[in-house]
Design a protein around this motif. Structure first.
Motif, PDB file in Angstrom:
ATOM      1  N   ASP A  73       2.320   3.479   1.279  1.00 36.53           N
ATOM      2  CA  ASP A  73       0.983   3.991   1.796  1.00 36.53           C
ATOM      3  C   ASP A  73       0.038   3.114   2.633  1.00 36.53           C
ATOM      4  O   ASP A  73      -0.780   3.725   2.993  1.00 36.53           O
ATOM      5  CB  ASP A  73       0.364   4.886   0.528  1.00 36.53           C
ATOM      6  CG  ASP A  73      -0.221   3.759  -0.218  1.00 36.53           C
ATOM      7  OD1 ASP A  73      -0.339   2.640  -0.072  1.00 36.53           O
ATOM      8  OD2 ASP A  73      -0.526   4.235  -1.468  1.00 36.53           O
ATOM      9  N   GLY A  74       0.330   1.718   2.528  1.00 31.94           N
ATOM     10  CA  GLY A  74      -0.484   1.054   3.510  1.00 31.94           C
ATOM     11  C   GLY A  74      -1.922   0.779   2.772  1.00 31.94           C
ATOM     12  O   GLY A  74      -2.537   0.182   3.787  1.00 31.94           O
ATOM     13  N   THR A  75      -2.087   1.161   1.620  1.00 34.61           N
ATOM     14  CA  THR A  75      -3.477   0.880   1.122  1.00 34.61           C
ATOM     15  C   THR A  75      -3.580  -0.222   0.200  1.00 34.61           C
ATOM     16  O   THR A  75      -2.422  -0.957  -0.114  1.00 34.61           O
ATOM     17  CB  THR A  75      -4.147   2.115   0.063  1.00 34.61           C
ATOM     18  OG1 THR A  75      -3.135   2.195  -0.965  1.00 34.61           O
ATOM     19  CG2 THR A  75      -3.853   3.292   0.919  1.00 34.61           C
ATOM     20  N   HIS A 280      -5.307  -4.111   8.658  1.00 34.86           N
ATOM     21  CA  HIS A 280      -3.938  -3.358   8.381  1.00 34.86           C
ATOM     22  C   HIS A 280      -4.286  -2.338   7.201  1.00 34.86           C
ATOM     23  O   HIS A 280      -3.724  -1.164   6.729  1.00 34.86           O
ATOM     24  CB  HIS A 280      -2.742  -4.335   7.671  1.00 34.86           C
ATOM     25  CG  HIS A 280      -1.681  -3.495   7.514  1.00 34.86           C
ATOM     26  ND1 HIS A 280      -0.939  -2.699   8.095  1.00 34.86           N
ATOM     27  CD2 HIS A 280      -0.995  -3.526   6.145  1.00 34.86           C
ATOM     28  CE1 HIS A 280       0.151  -2.156   7.535  1.00 34.86           C
ATOM     29  NE2 HIS A 280       0.107  -2.517   6.388  1.00 34.86           N
ATOM     30  N   ARG A 284      -7.800   3.409   6.100  1.00 33.71           N
ATOM     31  CA  ARG A 284      -6.591   4.206   5.557  1.00 33.71           C
ATOM     32  C   ARG A 284      -7.027   5.675   5.467  1.00 33.71           C
ATOM     33  O   ARG A 284      -6.103   6.686   5.441  1.00 33.71           O
ATOM     34  CB  ARG A 284      -5.891   3.795   4.478  1.00 33.71           C
ATOM     35  CG  ARG A 284      -5.089   2.334   4.905  1.00 33.71           C
ATOM     36  CD  ARG A 284      -4.038   2.551   5.750  1.00 33.71           C
ATOM     37  NE  ARG A 284      -3.299   1.494   6.551  1.00 33.71           N
ATOM     38  CZ  ARG A 284      -2.186   1.385   6.741  1.00 33.71           C
ATOM     39  NH1 ARG A 284      -1.297   2.534   6.905  1.00 33.71           N
ATOM     40  NH2 ARG A 284      -1.823   0.389   7.624  1.00 33.71           N
TER      41      ARG A 284
END
Ligand SMILES: [Zn+2]
Length: 418
Positions: A73-75, A280, A284
């Protein structure tokens, strides 16, 4: 006769190249056409020479995990939970092997000193600290390693962590970390901060704190910078406290932010943006105009705050990129913070050299007699091109000894006649 002379080194775009003499691992003289011969000599032929780069904030113990399990999920929450799961399987040997690969990359890319933040918590125990204590010895003479005992899982919500931090310092960790945002509420964030200041005083070590990680300023757990400044002043620890990330500063309104920056400057607190991770994991929840969430570097400079930047993570759930190359990160910081032109780019580069040296408390560092001969000969001829070119690190010297060399040949071939 000195041990080594670097001839015709470019250290200032506005001046002629100089010679740099080295004896006993230390720079002894810098000037044009020095008469003393060296046992060894390197002809820089007008190429740029900079002092060794410094990673002031790097998680070596968690590097190179992205192959094992990426963060879907990139969190930030996803990164912490993926990594907590992987940490259960860490051994001292597995940490050491991954860290070694990063250290070798870093040396080849011109890094002379790393301040590393191994996790210390009831999941991984002291395995990260143990691995890095071994590597600190193994790499002595090639790269200096500072070790920060880092409570990634919090302290109040992870009982037993405070004892492990104390044990880390007793075993030889150099710096005490903090992760105040990873507590349940503001009261626990304050307790976390109070406890690490007490422990740092007990061992008389510097503090390097992950004090926030958010791209807005709505969660009060991410707004502890003013409190940390207050405690720093109350306990007399000015000049020995660093805050990493500080992404939430970017989300504050300008007047509130200016007040916080004034506070941090007055308390002698350094700030280290970590743009590869900040970009990054940030933004989000945004579906349009995705925010950058990086501490406002130009405002940090204007406030007189000691500032460095660093890689933070290499190819893991927090940052799935990276080659342990501070010139790459410097260019990325410049691009994402609207910094450009020779003056800005020079200041950005200085964040990874003299700025980082101040952040991690090096007394002797730089391009002057008496400083250790930690030097990098680059393949470009102007300092203002260093971040733009990200040139080859032709020679990397640690205490006057060559520890890495890069030679690259590129050929442009004529077109094949029609
Ligand atoms: Zn970090």
């Amino acid at each position: 006769m000195v041990d080594l002379v670097l001839r015709r080194a470019r250290i200032d775009d506005a001046a002629a190249p100089v010679d740099i003499a080295v004896a006993g691992g230390v720079i002894t003289e810098i000037g044009p056409e020095l008469p003393s011969p060296g046992i060894d000599e390197i002809d820089c032929a007008g190429r740029v020479v900079i002092p060794g780069l410094i990673e002031s904030h790097l998680h070596l113990d968690k590097a190179l995990l992205d192959d094992e399990r990426p963060n879907r999920d990139g969190t930030l929450a996803g990164a912490i939970s993926v990594t907590a799961e992987l940490k259960r399987g860490f051994t001292v040997a597995s940490i050491r092997d991954r860290a070694r690969r990063v250290l070798d990359l870093a040396i080849g890319n011109g890094t002379s000193v790393i301040r590393a933040h191994p996790d210390v918590d009831p999941i991984v125990g002291l395995r990260g600290v143990e691995a890095l204590l071994e590597l600190r010895e193994e790499y002595r003479g090639r790269l200096d390693l500072q070790i920060v005992a880092f409570p990634q899982e919090g302290i109040i919500q992870a009982p037993g962590t405070l004892d492990l931090l104390r044990e880390s310092l007793m075993r030889g960790a150099d710096v005490l970390g903090g992760c105040s945002y990873n507590e349940r509420d503001v009261a626990d964030c304050r307790r976390h901060i109070d406890q690490i200041f007490d422990l740092a005083a007990e061992f008389d070590v510097p503090l390097d704190i992950h004090a926030d990680f958010a791209d807005d300023a709505t969660d009060p757990r991410f707004a502890m910078a003013d409190y940390i400044a207050e405690v720093t002043e109350r306990t007399g620890r000015q000049g020995r406290v660093t805050l990493g990330h500080m992404t939430s500063l970017a989300g504050q309104d300008p007047a509130r932010r200016a007040a916080t920056l004034t506070r941090l400057a007055a308390a002698g607190i350094a700030v280290v943006p970590l743009p590869a991770t900040d970009m990054h994991l940030g933004g989000r929840a945004d579906t349009a105009n995705i925010r950058r969430g990086i501490a406002p570097v130009r405002e940090l400079w204007a406030a007189g705050i000691t500032t460095a930047y660093s890689s933070n993570n290499i190819r893991n759930a927090f940052t799935p990129y990276g080659n342990a190359d501070l010139l790459d990160i410097g260019l990325f910081l410049a691009q994402t913070c609207h910094l450009s032109g020779p003056e800005d780019l020079g200041r950005v580069l200085a964040m990874a050299t003299t700025g980082a040296a101040r952040v991690i408390g090096l007394d002797r560092y730089g391009l002057h007699p008496g400083a250790p001969a930690d030097l990098v000969v680059l393949s470009c001829h102007r300092l203002s091109d260093v971040l733009l070119d990200r040139p080859d690190r032709c020679y990397v010297l640690k205490a006057g000894r060559i520890v890495a060399r890069t030679t690259r040949i590129r050929e442009l071939l004529p077109a094949v006649p029609a």
